[in-house]
Design a protein around this motif. Structure first.
Motif, mmCIF file in Angstrom:
data_model
loop_
_atom_site.group_PDB
_atom_site.id
_atom_site.type_symbol
_atom_site.label_atom_id
_atom_site.label_comp_id
_atom_site.label_asym_id
_atom_site.label_seq_id
_atom_site.Cartn_x
_atom_site.Cartn_y
_atom_site.Cartn_z
ATOM 1 N N ALA A 97 9.048 -49.036 -55.742
ATOM 2 C CA ALA A 97 8.948 -48.676 -57.451
ATOM 3 C C ALA A 97 7.370 -48.974 -57.928
ATOM 4 C CB ALA A 97 9.758 -49.118 -58.281
ATOM 5 N N THR A 98 6.764 -50.067 -57.188
ATOM 6 C CA THR A 98 5.490 -50.192 -57.409
ATOM 7 C C THR A 98 4.530 -49.222 -57.028
ATOM 8 O OG1 THR A 98 5.940 -52.640 -57.160
ATOM 9 C CG2 THR A 98 3.678 -51.986 -56.958
ATOM 10 N N LEU A 99 4.744 -48.669 -55.937
ATOM 11 C CA LEU A 99 3.952 -47.486 -55.374
ATOM 12 C C LEU A 99 4.148 -46.156 -56.151
ATOM 13 C CD1 LEU A 99 3.929 -47.886 -51.356
ATOM 14 C CD2 LEU A 99 2.095 -48.362 -52.914
ATOM 15 N N ILE A 100 5.340 -46.136 -56.466
ATOM 16 C CA ILE A 100 5.773 -44.811 -57.343
ATOM 17 C C ILE A 100 5.151 -44.934 -58.664
ATOM 18 C CG2 ILE A 100 7.754 -43.667 -58.574
ATOM 19 C CD1 ILE A 100 9.314 -44.061 -55.935
ATOM 20 N N GLY A 101 5.215 -46.082 -59.276
ATOM 21 C CA GLY A 101 4.534 -46.613 -60.347
ATOM 22 C C GLY A 101 3.128 -46.064 -60.332
ATOM 23 N N ALA A 102 2.298 -46.511 -59.226
ATOM 24 C CA ALA A 102 0.960 -46.276 -59.206
ATOM 25 C C ALA A 102 0.609 -44.906 -58.948
ATOM 26 C CB ALA A 102 0.471 -46.891 -57.528
ATOM 27 N N SER A 158 -4.016 -35.506 -57.499
ATOM 28 C CA SER A 158 -2.802 -34.731 -57.479
ATOM 29 C C SER A 158 -2.218 -35.163 -55.932
ATOM 30 C CB SER A 158 -2.676 -33.692 -57.765
ATOM 31 O OG SER A 158 -3.021 -33.181 -59.188
ATOM 32 N N VAL A 159 -3.102 -34.829 -54.729
ATOM 33 C CA VAL A 159 -2.743 -34.946 -53.457
ATOM 34 C C VAL A 159 -2.463 -36.593 -53.309
ATOM 35 C CG1 VAL A 159 -3.575 -34.927 -51.293
ATOM 36 C CG2 VAL A 159 -3.845 -33.036 -52.754
ATOM 37 N N ALA A 160 -3.405 -37.465 -53.907
ATOM 38 C CA ALA A 160 -3.285 -38.941 -53.443
ATOM 39 C C ALA A 160 -1.891 -39.381 -54.138
ATOM 40 C CB ALA A 160 -4.418 -39.656 -54.133
ATOM 41 N N ALA A 161 -1.504 -38.863 -55.387
ATOM 42 C CA ALA A 161 -0.299 -39.305 -55.961
ATOM 43 C C ALA A 161 0.962 -38.883 -55.188
ATOM 44 C CB ALA A 161 -0.529 -38.599 -57.487
ATOM 45 N N LEU A 162 0.925 -37.654 -54.718
ATOM 46 C CA LEU A 162 1.889 -37.062 -53.756
ATOM 47 C C LEU A 162 2.080 -37.990 -52.698
ATOM 48 C CD1 LEU A 162 4.264 -35.170 -52.822
ATOM 49 C CD2 LEU A 162 2.384 -33.814 -51.935
ATOM 50 N N PHE A 163 1.085 -38.506 -51.844
ATOM 51 C CA PHE A 163 0.984 -39.310 -50.721
ATOM 52 C C PHE A 163 1.495 -40.787 -51.067
ATOM 53 C CE2 PHE A 163 -2.606 -37.204 -48.443
ATOM 54 C CZ PHE A 163 -1.663 -36.005 -47.997
ATOM 55 N N MET A 164 1.094 -41.236 -52.265
ATOM 56 C CA MET A 164 1.594 -42.462 -52.703
ATOM 57 C C MET A 164 2.930 -42.669 -53.045
ATOM 58 S SD MET A 164 -0.572 -45.339 -55.195
ATOM 59 C CE MET A 164 -1.834 -45.097 -54.069
ATOM 60 N N ALA A 165 3.479 -41.627 -53.933
ATOM 61 C CA ALA A 165 4.882 -41.359 -54.116
ATOM 62 C C ALA A 165 5.806 -41.365 -52.929
ATOM 63 C CB ALA A 165 4.970 -40.157 -55.022
ATOM 64 N N LEU A 166 5.149 -40.673 -51.827
ATOM 65 C CA LEU A 166 5.865 -40.479 -50.510
ATOM 66 C C LEU A 166 6.079 -41.787 -49.796
ATOM 67 C CD1 LEU A 166 4.846 -37.318 -48.809
ATOM 68 C CD2 LEU A 166 6.852 -37.885 -49.552
#
Length: 403
Positions: free
Chosen positions: A377-382, A294-302
């Motif tokens: 969008a690629t990072l947000i998709g990831a 969850s933390v990693a997903a938040l960082f990647m979305a940022l």
């Protein structure tokens, strides 16, 4: 020390020997992942290949590895992990020698097949050895060391191959890699008693239908899905992060590449921390995994949002690796908790083949995003894919408890 604390009463030195040898083998597996990609610029010049043709080499590698990994689990359970591990190292030696002599695209394709076959065996073989040979209270540390050495194998490959190519040429680099794999194989053969495991399934006393019974266990497929989703995210970082940083923030190639290196080093550091967590709270490993992802997903979305400047984006992207690394050993413990007794090789082989499936799918899907210039969008998709893996991990925990 009581039997409750150390059921097998195994000395630390014996456990360390097993962990070290298996870790070295695992590092060689990750080293093999980059044997072809690092030489793509050379192959373009030498053989006049396109990026599509080069990409197909990696698709073949992952398809062969994924199919072989599911099969290798059965072989490990039936004949033991040690001969399978020796065969894998031999395949790496042959692949490197063939690469050094390659004069055509067909030869490179054969190299990809050999590398995929070799890579397919490591997870079922490694985890069978660790689960059988390492005392239960040290398994968390063993899984941590296993993940750490994999990351180090990725980190060493560019230095080794590019260094030899610069000093000599690319063919000498592959000969050097063959010698490296041969040296590791000789060490494993020399210490073969340390790697001895017991086969748990025999054709004479276990019906084939029963050997496949683990496939009816839904938690195995949930674990497969988890690995597939997290692999999709990792491949995006490895394949596209440098281009994304250059396109979104105009950073230099060197700075973008250093960010990827920092990501891998942070992941390695996270694995060390995660090993202690996995050892101390093994029964709630899926919760540790869920928090970390969850933390990693938040960082990647940022990073994909465009809200951060170039420096902040590079720092946060590197920290994403730290979060994922911390969850690594608990991820492996989660699989152990969900594995039926006597099916370690088969389950790990099937579950870890999800990595190959995700690695084959992700570049094809998100490559469309990159071609259209949808870098953020690629990072947000990831990040979205990684967040979906959180739900899957928690589902694994629920199904393990009620199994």
């Amino acid at each position: 020390m009581s039997t409750t604390l150390a059921p097998n009463d195994v000395p630390w030195r014996d456990d360390a020997a097993v962990i070290g040898l298996v870790g070295l083998a695992h590092a060689s597996s990750h080293f093999s992942h980059l044997l072809l990609p690092l030489m793509f610029p050379v192959f373009i010049q030498t053989f006049g290949l396109s990026y599509a043709e080069l990409g197909l080499l990696m698709s073949v590698f992952f398809v062969v590895s994924g199919m072989g990994q599911a099969t290798a689990g059965f072989v490990v359970d039936r004949f033991g992990a040690r001969p399978v591990l020796f065969a894998a190292m031999t395949a790496f030696v042959l692949a490197c020698l063939l690469a050094a002599m390659a004069n055509s695209y067909a030869a490179l394709m054969a190299v990809a097949v050999l590398l995929g076959l070799g890579n397919s065996t490591f997870h079922p073989a490694d985890f069978t050895i660790l689960n059988q040979k390492v005392s239960s209270l040290r398994l968390g540390y063993a899984f941590s060391a296993h993940a750490l050495t994999g990351n180090l194998g990725w980190a060493v490959a560019p230095v080794f191959l590019v260094g030899l190519s610069s000093l000599f040429d690319w063919r000498v680099a592959y000969v050097g890699a063959a010698c490296l794999f041969a040296g590791i194989l000789l060490l494993l053969v020399w210490r073969r008693d340390t790697l001895l495991t017991h086969a748990v399934v025999h054709a004479s006393d276990v019906p084939r239908a029963h050997s496949l019974a683990f496939l009816k266990n839904s938690v195995v497929w949930w674990c497969f899905g988890f690995f597939m989703l997290t692999a999709m995210t990792l491949v995006i970082v490895q394949s596209f992060s440098v281009s994304i940083l250059q396109a979104m923030h105009g950073v230099s190639f060197e700075a973008a590449t250093m960010t990827l290196t920092a990501y891998m080093l942070c992941a390695a550091a996270g694995v060390v921390v995660g090993g202690f967590l996995a050892a101390r709270i093994p029964r709630h490993s899926e919760r540790v995994v869920a928090v970390c992802m969850s933390v990693a997903a938040l960082f990647m979305a940022l990073c994909g949002s465009g809200w951060l400047n170039a420096t902040a984006t590079m720092v946060v992207l590197a920290l994403t690796g730290l979060a994922i690394g911390i969850g690594g050993p608990s991820r492996d413990m989660m699989i152990k908790n969900a594995t039926p007794k006597g099916a370690t090789g088969r389950v790990y082989g099937m579950v870890y083949s999800g990595i190959d499936v995700g690695s084959a799918i992700s570049p094809l899907f998100f490559g469309v995003f990159m071609d259209r210039g949808w870098y953020g969008a690629t990072l947000i998709g990831a990040a979205s894919v990684l967040l979906l893996s959180v739900w899957v991990a928690l589902s694994v925990g629920r199904r393990t408890v009620h199994a």
